[in-house]
Design an enzyme around this catalytic site. Structure first.
Site, PDB file in Angstrom:
ATOM      1  N   HIS A  75       2.878  -4.363  -2.023  1.00 14.64           N
ATOM      2  CA  HIS A  75       2.165  -3.048  -2.061  1.00 14.64           C
ATOM      3  C   HIS A  75       2.470  -2.014  -3.257  1.00 14.64           C
ATOM      4  O   HIS A  75       2.805  -0.886  -2.935  1.00 14.64           O
ATOM      5  CB  HIS A  75       1.864  -2.048  -0.876  1.00 14.64           C
ATOM      6  CG  HIS A  75       1.631  -2.780   0.531  1.00 14.64           C
ATOM      7  ND1 HIS A  75       0.694  -3.631   0.628  1.00 14.64           N
ATOM      8  CD2 HIS A  75       2.499  -2.651   1.591  1.00 14.64           C
ATOM      9  CE1 HIS A  75       0.692  -3.917   2.034  1.00 14.64           C
ATOM     10  NE2 HIS A  75       1.848  -3.563   2.501  1.00 14.64           N
ATOM     11  N   ASP A 126      -0.349  -9.224   5.626  1.00 14.36           N
ATOM     12  CA  ASP A 126       0.243  -8.219   6.162  1.00 14.36           C
ATOM     13  C   ASP A 126      -0.066  -7.655   7.662  1.00 14.36           C
ATOM     14  O   ASP A 126       0.558  -8.197   8.738  1.00 14.36           O
ATOM     15  CB  ASP A 126      -0.240  -6.974   5.130  1.00 14.36           C
ATOM     16  CG  ASP A 126       0.921  -5.721   5.328  1.00 14.36           C
ATOM     17  OD1 ASP A 126       1.632  -5.710   6.100  1.00 14.36           O
ATOM     18  OD2 ASP A 126       0.252  -4.835   4.763  1.00 14.36           O
TER      19      ASP A 126
HETATM   20 ZN   LIG Z   1       3.933  -4.670   5.269  1.00 10.06          ZN
END
Ligand SMILES: [Zn+2]
Length: 469
Positions: free
Chosen positions: A284, A335
């Site tokens: 991210h 995720d």
């Molecule tokens: Zn994560």
């Protein structure tokens, strides 16, 4: 074994009428024509996808955090729900959740997963095995520092997915070494204890096939420089190519807090304070400026992007167009498992760019004009790099991690080799993957896994228990 494919996506592109020889999990020959006795693939063959980022236990609360509150719901309220669920999970639960999840991943075409593993301790926060008078666990095994890690190894083994286990170093609740909250007590290790856990996981990994180990310093807010340096040095002493993954720049608040504490943006701080290389994967890296983007690329580090989770959490959009145009390496991850589907991840990776730039067919190149094929190949290769695994594309010497597409489904869309992966990524309404091979073994045949009924029954029972309490 030998596998014949009428159409197969090899390292350099599509080939037709080929037979693979697979020995001990590895492709040892690729020959033209159908060799007598070869099994015939019932559709086009493509490389398996690597899932670069998973927190397995989070699969249990997919769907539980979508209730609105006048636009005030944020990443941080989601995290609160996660902590409530977490407070109830045993090591047996952790295995059952991961097993169900990994079977789901296999069915959707993920053949390897990097598990960013941070649920280390018992429900009360005590270290498994610390009190030897406790005796054995409910599953009959003796408790140890690596009890939870072993649950993940067992889930990977029983499902058949390849595993890169990344024990997570987690120490603080915020920049400036803030004390962890009660909800975080199951994550916390001293640096010494963490390094011991990593060593234990390396030993454990030798007992399981198709697994390896790296580390994941959780984030700059959860780990300080001294601990980060020690953990990296320790894992490098065990394996100088071990993957190192870190959450970075996921939320604007994290960037603001990092600027306030260090006077630098998170990725810039990391570039200046850690020896990044191609074995680092930045998860991210959503909020980066141009200098940070160029810095990641210069170090050959990987951007681990999780489009559906980042959308679900309202994180923001990674500058994928610019990053890929400058030859940055990407990988994709599921995720939080709000979606477990590489097709949807890649579709949203492209769509986020189209929506922001008001253009079409963005993540293609002049050499590879098919967006679908370009994204599938780049994400598979980047994922392989992010796990330091011998996967990512199909060639002699590579591990046989491959998918057979279901020709009954693909025949309903543009399905010549030039367009096939565009149809798969952008036009599939149903899972187009029929069979999945990992390390030379079929784990999914005709969309079925041998353990799927038992795994889903166990998971549904667990989910009912968790949501009732
Ligand atoms: Zn994560």
């Amino acid at each position: 074994m030998k596998l014949y494919a009428e159409n197969i996506l090899l390292k350099d592109g599509w080939a037709t009428d080929q037979t693979l020889t697979i020995e001990q999990g590895v492709i040892t020959a690729i020959e033209a024509g159908m060799i007598v006795g070869a099994e015939v693939a019932k559709g086009a063959v493509i490389p398996g996808m690597v899932n670069c980022h998973s927190h397995a236990f989070q699969r249990a609360f997919a769907g539980f955090s979508e209730q609105g509150s006048e636009g005030q719901d944020s990443f941080w309220t989601w995290r609160k729900i996660m902590y409530q669920f977490l407070a109830q999970l045993t090591e047996v639960d952790a295995k059952n959740i991961a097993k169900q999840l990994y079977i789901e991943m296999l069915k959707m075409g993920y053949t390897r997963v990097a598990e960013f593993h941070y649920l280390h301790h018992d429900i009360d926060g005590s270290t498994y095995g610390a009190n030897t008078s406790e005796g054995s666990l409910s599953n009959g095994k003796s408790a140890s520092l690596a009890t939870m890690a072993q649950a993940i190894f067992d889930a990977a083994k029983e499902s058949g997915i390849g595993l890169t286990l990344l024990p997570v170093l987690y120490q603080h609740s915020g920049f400036g070494e803030q004390a962890p909250s009660d909800g975080q007590k199951r994550f916390i290790n001293s640096t010494e204890q963490f390094n011991q856990l990593v060593s234990d996981c390396f030993i454990l990994s030798e007992q399981y096939s198709n697994t390896n180990v790296g580390i994941a310093p959780h984030s700059l807010r959860a780990v300080d420089k001294t601990s980060l340096t020690s953990a990296v040095a320790h894992v490098r002493s065990l394996d100088n190519q071990a993957p190192i993954h870190i959450h970075i720049s996921e939320q604007q608040k994290e960037v603001d807090d990092c600027l306030a504490h260090y006077g630098k943006r998170p990725v810039q701080w990391l570039l200046d304070n850690a020896e990044l290389d191609k074995h680092w994967c930045l998860i991210h890296a959503t909020h980066i400026d141009e200098a940070e983007r160029k810095g990641i690329i210069a170090k050959q580090a990987i951007a681990g992007i999780c489009p559906t989770t980042e959308a679900n959490l309202g994180d923001g959009i990674f500058p994928t167009t610019e990053f890929m145009a400058e030859n940055g390496t990407i990988a994709i991850g599921s995720d939080s498992h709000i979606s477990v589907n590489p097709i949807e991840e890649l579709r949203w990776l492209e769509y986020a760019q189209r929506l922001t730039k008001q253009q079409r067919a963005i993540l293609a190149t002049s050499e590879q004009v098919s967006v679908g094929q370009n994204l599938w190949q780049q994400a598979a290769r980047g994922g392989a790099q992010s796990t330091n695994s011998n996967t990512g594309y199909l060639a002699i010497g590579k591990q046989a991690d491959l998918l057979v597409l279901d020709s009954d489904k693909t025949k309903l869309f543009a399905n010549d080799n030039q367009h096939l992966l565009d149809s798969v990524i952008f036009a599939s309404q149903q899972n187009p993957i029929a069979d999945v091979m990992v390390n030379g073994q079929w784990q999914i045949k005709a969309q079925q896994h041998v353990d799927q009924v038992q795994a889903s029954d166990n998971f549904a029972t667990l989910l009912a228990r968790l949501s009732a309490s």
